[in-house]
Design a protein around this motif. Sequence first.
Motif, PDB file in Angstrom:
ATOM      1  N   ASP A   3     -46.885 115.735 -11.524  1.00 46.45           N
ATOM      2  CA  ASP A   3     -47.022 116.600 -12.831  1.00 46.45           C
ATOM      3  C   ASP A   3     -47.318 118.261 -12.275  1.00 46.45           C
TER       4      ASP A   3
ATOM      5  N   ALA B  57     -47.122 122.752 -16.244  1.00 43.16           N
ATOM      6  CA  ALA B  57     -48.007 122.649 -17.320  1.00 43.16           C
ATOM      7  C   ALA B  57     -48.755 123.862 -17.902  1.00 43.16           C
TER       8      ALA B  57
ATOM      9  N   ASN C  33     -49.589 126.622 -21.041  1.00 48.98           N
ATOM     10  CA  ASN C  33     -50.157 126.280 -22.213  1.00 48.98           C
ATOM     11  C   ASN C  33     -49.470 126.976 -23.397  1.00 48.98           C
TER      12      ASN C  33
ATOM     13  N   HIS D  32     -49.682 129.374 -12.800  1.00 53.33           N
ATOM     14  CA  HIS D  32     -48.385 128.378 -13.267  1.00 53.33           C
ATOM     15  C   HIS D  32     -47.033 128.634 -12.216  1.00 53.33           C
TER      16      HIS D  32
ATOM     17  N   HIS E 295     -46.902 118.738 -18.471  1.00 51.18           N
ATOM     18  CA  HIS E 295     -47.923 118.201 -19.328  1.00 51.18           C
ATOM     19  C   HIS E 295     -48.532 119.402 -19.987  1.00 51.18           C
TER      20      HIS E 295
ATOM     21  N   TYR F  59     -59.859 116.825 -22.514  1.00 48.63           N
ATOM     22  CA  TYR F  59     -58.880 116.966 -21.438  1.00 48.63           C
ATOM     23  C   TYR F  59     -59.181 115.470 -20.609  1.00 48.63           C
TER      24      TYR F  59
ATOM     25  N   ASP G 217     -56.017 112.920 -20.032  1.00 48.13           N
ATOM     26  CA  ASP G 217     -55.414 112.448 -18.746  1.00 48.13           C
ATOM     27  C   ASP G 217     -55.628 111.057 -18.341  1.00 48.13           C
TER      28      ASP G 217
ATOM     29  N   GLN H 203     -59.665 122.518 -10.224  1.00 51.25           N
ATOM     30  CA  GLN H 203     -59.595 121.262 -11.121  1.00 51.25           C
ATOM     31  C   GLN H 203     -59.574 119.981 -10.390  1.00 51.25           C
TER      32      GLN H 203
ATOM     33  N   PHE I 190     -60.049 115.787 -11.848  1.00 52.99           N
ATOM     34  CA  PHE I 190     -59.057 114.808 -11.317  1.00 52.99           C
ATOM     35  C   PHE I 190     -59.922 113.942 -10.605  1.00 52.99           C
TER      36      PHE I 190
HETATM   37  N1  ARG Z   1     -52.319 123.192 -18.838  1.00 51.52           N
HETATM   38  C1  ARG Z   1     -53.225 123.162 -17.786  1.00 51.52           C
HETATM   39  C2  ARG Z   1     -53.924 124.314 -17.244  1.00 51.52           C
HETATM   40  O1  ARG Z   1     -53.010 125.597 -17.512  1.00 51.52           O
HETATM   41  C3  ARG Z   1     -52.834 122.182 -16.283  1.00 51.52           C
HETATM   42  C4  ARG Z   1     -52.491 120.904 -16.753  1.00 51.52           C
HETATM   43  C5  ARG Z   1     -52.519 119.985 -15.535  1.00 51.52           C
HETATM   44  N2  ARG Z   1     -52.017 118.768 -15.589  1.00 51.52           N
HETATM   45  C6  ARG Z   1     -52.768 117.741 -16.260  1.00 51.52           C
HETATM   46  N3  ARG Z   1     -52.381 116.536 -16.176  1.00 51.52           N
HETATM   47  N4  ARG Z   1     -54.136 117.976 -16.768  1.00 51.52           N
HETATM   48  O2  ARG Z   1     -54.700 124.552 -16.378  1.00 51.52           O
END
Ligand code: ARG
Length: 547
Positions: free
Chosen positions: A116, A119, A121, A130, A156, A304, A308, A332, A336
């Motif tokens: 993953d 990702a 936005n 990113h 994602h 969120y 997940d 994060q 997780f």
């Molecule tokens: N879109 C999220 C961000 O920019 C990261 C996502 C990461 N992956 C996930 N499975 N939550 O912070």
Amino acid sequence: MADMLSLPAVLSARVEAAAGVDPELRPATRPQFGHFQTNVALRLAKSEGRPPREVAAALVERIDLADLCEPLEIAGPGFINLRIRADVLARVAGEVLDDPRAGINLSSHPRHVVVDYSAPNAAKQMHVGHLRSTIIGDCFTRVLRATGHTVIPQNHIGDWGRQFGMMVEQLLDEGADASTLDLPSAEALYQRANSHLKESAEFADRARDRVVALQAGDPETRRIWQQIIDISLNGFNATYQRMNVLLTDGDVAGESIYNDDLPVVAADLEQRGIAVVDDGALVVFVDGYPAPAMIRNSQGGYGYDCTDLAAIRHRVSDLGADRLIYVVGSPQQFHFDLVFAVARKAGYLPDGVSAEFVGFGQVLGADGKKFSTREGTAVTLNSLLDAAEAEAAPSIALAAIKYADLSSGLQKDYAFDVERMVATTGDTGPYLQYAHARVTQILRKAEAEGHGAGPISVLAEPEEQTLALLLSRFGEVVDAVADTLQPHRLCGYLYELAGALSVFYERCPVLKSEGDVRASRLGLCLATKRVIARGLDLLGIEAPERM
Ligand code: ARG
């Protein structure tokens, strides 16, 4: 060499067979001490209360290494020095030269790995966080594929949620055609919608209704939403292309695809008593975690955490993954950890399926402070690429950025210091590219003069031996990266290899030597070129033929 133990591993095992304990082989500190050294006799002497040199002498009698090493030597207070035989080194380097995989092993337990990564936005430009996720995840994908695993990248992207209701509503208010936007203008639209929402309660109400319409699948709303997503993907793809990463549209698995699964997950967890209603919200408490996972908030919305969980379920049951890797910024980690714990509890993550969070540190400004533009906004990824390309050609600029990102421990922050990163000296990507171009040039000259590369047969000089020994270690280094997910090990290895190559040139003439020696040295050059090129490729870096 596929599936064979590396030379150091064999030496270590043989010494251990005689000594009964791990010899903790270390590379010799000086060429006159051979290639490896162990202090095992000193350690045994201490526990047995005997003179160390006597213990060493007895061990040397028993260690069975005549097929691989010169007679073992005892040095100083009782160190044992191992010198690998020149013919053995020639053979292992020759194996790398002849192997189309350059010594990379295929895993004996191939797995289905979801990575993953990236990702970003939707309706927002990719920013420096990113950048790291994209570079690191891409490296994992390359390394795992090279070692025989099946990799399923999952991008994602953040393509779902309340913000899309307000953006669609704003577009309709402005009477604008979404298909004419690009990513920066979609981002501006997002900001206008956001201010509008704060100013007008009436707009806020309509935006909320629009979210409901979006979730319920209202065709007009969905159509405009899709346009916003497509614009965003176009923007992301342009950046991916610029970054030379493997991600394609086929890897996009955004939050929106789990929309229908969210109530299913919630119901499943609630029915089995894993989730409980607390203050109107559906939550899962996990021992050792200060806050519960939020499955459904008190307004009935899913967020969120639940997304997940649905993603894990999908990845394991539908995609057949048995290893899940998440490349996301360190902040994060808690999210997780909690989601993995809930997924274990619920059986979405059965035994035998691993889930690994690979966090990474921040990219800081060249001054070591928080990275932002003069206006104080987050720096976009494209502006970073621009900054590096102002200093060097695109392929070199990219090498500089990727290598800087991968070459120190991922958890560390690093400063985006373009001048240092693009330098062709020091521990940089361009230095490795340069090493590759230089060895290519020698091989090109040799070919023009009609001299073939290989076989590797004569390795009399210590610099040749060092190079050969390093070449033989490539496979084990790549294995280690596939296991530990620490790309800096591969970077450090390549840096050492490039250094050994330049010492080798200095001391051992290649084109000016003759006969078997020249063929052998050219063989070493060719094997080194291939290992550097393959190694750079695993980092996502191009290996130019000329520079
Ligand atoms: N879109 C999220 C961000 O920019 C990261 C996502 C990461 N992956 C996930 N499975 N939550 O912070």
